[in-house]
Design an enzyme around this catalytic site. Structure first.
Site, PDB file in Angstrom:
ATOM      1  CB  SER A 200      -1.650  -0.063   1.535  1.00 32.34           C
ATOM      2  OG  SER A 200      -1.468   0.896   1.983  1.00 32.34           O
TER       3      SER A 200
ATOM      4  CE1 TYR B 103      -3.630   0.742   4.102  1.00 36.27           C
ATOM      5  CE2 TYR B 103      -5.099  -1.657   4.974  1.00 36.27           C
ATOM      6  CZ  TYR B 103      -4.436  -0.800   3.801  1.00 36.27           C
ATOM      7  OH  TYR B 103      -4.790  -0.716   2.036  1.00 36.27           O
TER       8      TYR B 103
HETATM    9  P1  NAP Z   1     -11.959  -4.638  -0.421  1.00 35.86           P
HETATM   10  O1  NAP Z   1     -12.735  -4.668  -1.426  1.00 35.86           O
HETATM   11  O2  NAP Z   1     -11.915  -4.334   0.894  1.00 35.86           O
HETATM   12  O3  NAP Z   1     -11.800  -6.419  -0.559  1.00 35.86           O
HETATM   13  C1  NAP Z   1     -11.027  -6.728   0.915  1.00 35.86           C
HETATM   14  C2  NAP Z   1     -11.258  -8.672   0.672  1.00 35.86           C
HETATM   15  O4  NAP Z   1     -10.663  -9.393   1.330  1.00 35.86           O
HETATM   16  C3  NAP Z   1     -12.639  -8.537   1.010  1.00 35.86           C
HETATM   17  O5  NAP Z   1     -12.665 -10.393  -0.009  1.00 35.86           O
HETATM   18  C4  NAP Z   1     -12.788  -9.455   1.744  1.00 35.86           C
HETATM   19  O6  NAP Z   1     -13.978 -10.386   1.833  1.00 35.86           O
HETATM   20  C5  NAP Z   1     -11.361 -10.047   2.012  1.00 35.86           C
HETATM   21  N1  NAP Z   1     -11.239 -10.557   3.505  1.00 35.86           N
HETATM   22  C6  NAP Z   1     -10.572 -10.042   5.024  1.00 35.86           C
HETATM   23  N2  NAP Z   1     -10.266 -10.182   5.407  1.00 35.86           N
HETATM   24  C7  NAP Z   1     -10.256 -11.864   4.946  1.00 35.86           C
HETATM   25  C8  NAP Z   1     -10.004 -13.001   5.798  1.00 35.86           C
HETATM   26  N3  NAP Z   1      -9.630 -12.196   7.196  1.00 35.86           N
HETATM   27  N4  NAP Z   1      -9.216 -13.827   5.084  1.00 35.86           N
HETATM   28  C9  NAP Z   1     -10.207 -14.137   3.887  1.00 35.86           C
HETATM   29  N5  NAP Z   1     -11.003 -13.365   3.062  1.00 35.86           N
HETATM   30  C10 NAP Z   1     -10.949 -11.580   3.773  1.00 35.86           C
HETATM   31  O7  NAP Z   1     -10.789  -4.649  -0.950  1.00 35.86           O
HETATM   32  P2  NAP Z   1      -9.516  -3.917  -1.964  1.00 35.86           P
HETATM   33  O8  NAP Z   1     -10.375  -2.437  -1.931  1.00 35.86           O
HETATM   34  O9  NAP Z   1      -9.915  -4.560  -3.118  1.00 35.86           O
HETATM   35  O10 NAP Z   1      -8.403  -4.199  -1.299  1.00 35.86           O
HETATM   36  C11 NAP Z   1      -7.412  -5.506  -1.971  1.00 35.86           C
HETATM   37  C12 NAP Z   1      -5.899  -5.857  -0.793  1.00 35.86           C
HETATM   38  O11 NAP Z   1      -5.705  -4.279  -1.720  1.00 35.86           O
HETATM   39  C13 NAP Z   1      -6.170  -5.225   0.746  1.00 35.86           C
HETATM   40  O12 NAP Z   1      -5.090  -5.788   1.274  1.00 35.86           O
HETATM   41  C14 NAP Z   1      -5.766  -3.589   0.661  1.00 35.86           C
HETATM   42  O13 NAP Z   1      -5.345  -3.540   1.771  1.00 35.86           O
HETATM   43  C15 NAP Z   1      -4.689  -3.752  -0.772  1.00 35.86           C
HETATM   44  N6  NAP Z   1      -5.045  -2.255  -0.929  1.00 35.86           N
HETATM   45  C16 NAP Z   1      -5.957  -1.612  -1.799  1.00 35.86           C
HETATM   46  C17 NAP Z   1      -6.364   0.079  -1.875  1.00 35.86           C
HETATM   47  C18 NAP Z   1      -6.856   0.445  -2.733  1.00 35.86           C
HETATM   48  O14 NAP Z   1      -7.109   2.223  -2.751  1.00 35.86           O
HETATM   49  N7  NAP Z   1      -8.559   0.099  -2.766  1.00 35.86           N
HETATM   50  C19 NAP Z   1      -5.326   0.171  -2.240  1.00 35.86           C
HETATM   51  C20 NAP Z   1      -3.347  -0.642  -1.647  1.00 35.86           C
HETATM   52  C21 NAP Z   1      -3.774  -1.798  -0.918  1.00 35.86           C
HETATM   53  P3  NAP Z   1     -15.206  -9.848   2.751  1.00 35.86           P
HETATM   54  O15 NAP Z   1     -16.461  -9.632   1.916  1.00 35.86           O
HETATM   55  O16 NAP Z   1     -16.003 -10.971   3.769  1.00 35.86           O
HETATM   56  O17 NAP Z   1     -15.242  -8.739   3.997  1.00 35.86           O
HETATM   57  C1  GCO Z   2      -6.814   4.889   2.900  1.00 37.08           C
HETATM   58  C2  GCO Z   2      -7.243   4.613   2.119  1.00 37.08           C
HETATM   59  C3  GCO Z   2      -5.714   3.732   1.645  1.00 37.08           C
HETATM   60  C4  GCO Z   2      -5.377   2.713   0.803  1.00 37.08           C
HETATM   61  C5  GCO Z   2      -4.612   2.324  -0.376  1.00 37.08           C
HETATM   62  C6  GCO Z   2      -3.794   3.334  -0.401  1.00 37.08           C
HETATM   63  O1  GCO Z   2      -7.538   5.337   3.970  1.00 37.08           O
HETATM   64  O2  GCO Z   2      -6.108   5.930   3.811  1.00 37.08           O
HETATM   65  O3  GCO Z   2      -7.312   3.667   2.306  1.00 37.08           O
HETATM   66  O4  GCO Z   2      -5.268   3.305   2.608  1.00 37.08           O
HETATM   67  O5  GCO Z   2      -6.682   1.795   0.990  1.00 37.08           O
HETATM   68  O6  GCO Z   2      -3.731   1.577   1.097  1.00 37.08           O
HETATM   69  O7  GCO Z   2      -2.311   2.653  -1.286  1.00 37.08           O
END
Ligand code: NAP
Ligand code: GCO
Length: 264
Positions: free
Chosen positions: A145, A158
């Site tokens: 992230s 986080y």
């Molecule tokens: P999201 O929409 O919240 O999806 C997260 C997924 O993880 C959901 O399917 C959730 O299932 C599953 N999950 C959560 N806890 C779990 C557990 N204990 N065991 C198995 N599955 C679990 O998140 P996203 O935005 O697609 O992000 C996916 C990844 O990218 C995360 O690691 C997040 O930190 C990272 N990320 C996101 C961003 C962003 O801007 N969106 C940026 C950087 C990194 P449920 O439906 O059951 O909750």
């Molecule tokens: C926040 C956001 C970020 C993104 C991502 C950025 O609240 O700042 O959720 O943490 O999820 O991790 O890379």
């Protein structure tokens, strides 16, 4: 050159791949030829997600497994070995976030975020590495992230977890690189998914969320990322094209980390 990027005859396990980033990465790996496995915490979510993949023409294999429960993880990995021949590519995508000022955050909340976003990745990686050693190859892709590098208000748990995940990535590289296992990470910028939806909601008067405006001013691309922006980087890190890339965090952020921010 195409042979370097094919994932034919490879099994990819993408954790939490029901929507958002995980689904986009799984779809990309499938398009490159991988057999897709995924896990979610309930059978209902697994069944619903299998339909999602089916509607996209992908034959996926779903498992009920919480990444923080080592017994469930070990059982799932053994099932995949029996049913699909074992995990060649692990994408540690599952994760949660809680946005609470640190001094107001309970220890339970802090622990839950770290448990899912860091300890879960340890449990998953520990479960797949032995068979990767036996196979003589393996790819682990952790989803880091911006918070692996930067802090911001209300996301202490986080950021601590994602910072730790950066170092877990490097340590798996250090410890298992000699077995032809590459452990890298993708560090997405701000991506439009359900996780960031609260940061993009329109204000009652119809104007953009202040955070939406802020992120666009901090991103040279002047836009939020979309999950599909991660497809190419994921295929690269999952394929033979990256066999000499190890311990690397590939930031896919539209340039945020290189940019001081738009001048006022
Ligand atoms: P999201 O929409 O919240 O999806 C997260 C997924 O993880 C959901 O399917 C959730 O299932 C599953 N999950 C959560 N806890 C779990 C557990 N204990 N065991 C198995 N599955 C679990 O998140 P996203 O935005 O697609 O992000 C996916 C990844 O990218 C995360 O690691 C997040 O930190 C990272 N990320 C996101 C961003 C962003 O801007 N969106 C940026 C950087 C990194 P449920 O439906 O059951 O909750
Ligand atoms: C926040 C956001 C970020 C993104 C991502 C950025 O609240 O700042 O959720 O943490 O999820 O991790 O890379």
């Amino acid at each position: 050159m195409k042979h370097l990027f094919t994932l034919e005859n490879k099994v990819a396990l993408v954790t939490g791949a029901s929507h958002g980033i995980g689904l986009a990465i799984a779809e990309a790996l499938a398009e490159a030829g991988a057999t897709i496995a995924f896990n979610l915490r309930t059978q209902e979510k697994v069944d619903r997600t299998l339909k999602t993949y089916q509607d996209r023409g992908i034959v996926a294999h779903g498992y009920v497994c919480d990444v923080t429960h080592e017994n469930e993880v070990q059982h799932m990995v053994a099932q995949i070995a029996d049913e699909l021949g074992g995990v060649d590519i692990l994408v540690n995508n599952a994760g949660i976030i809680k946005r609470i000022p640190m001094t107001e955050m309970s220890v339970e909340d802090f622990r839950q975020v770290v448990d899912i976003d860091l300890t879960g990745q340890f449990i998953m990686s520990k479960a797949v590495i032995p068979a990767m050693i036996q196979k003589g190859h393996g790819k682990i892709i952790n989803i880091c992230s911006m918070m692996s590098e930067l802090g911001r208000e209300t996301v202490s748990a986080y950021a601590a977890a994602k910072g730790g995940l950066k170092m877990l990535t490097r340590n798996i590289c250090a410890e298992y690189g000699k077995y032809n296992i590459q452990c890298n990470a993708i560090g997405p910028g701000y991506i439009a998914t359900s996780q960031t939806a609260p940061l993009r909601e329109l204000q009652p008067d119809g104007t953009p969320h202040p955070f939406d405006t802020f992120i666009r001013s901090k991103t040279p691309a002047e836009r939020w990322g979309v999950p599909e922006d991660l497809a190419g980087p994921a295929v690269f890190l999952a394929s033979d094209a990256s066999n000499f890339v190890n311990g690397h965090i590939l930031y896919v952020d539209g340039g945020i980390l290189a940019y001081i921010g738009k001048q006022p």
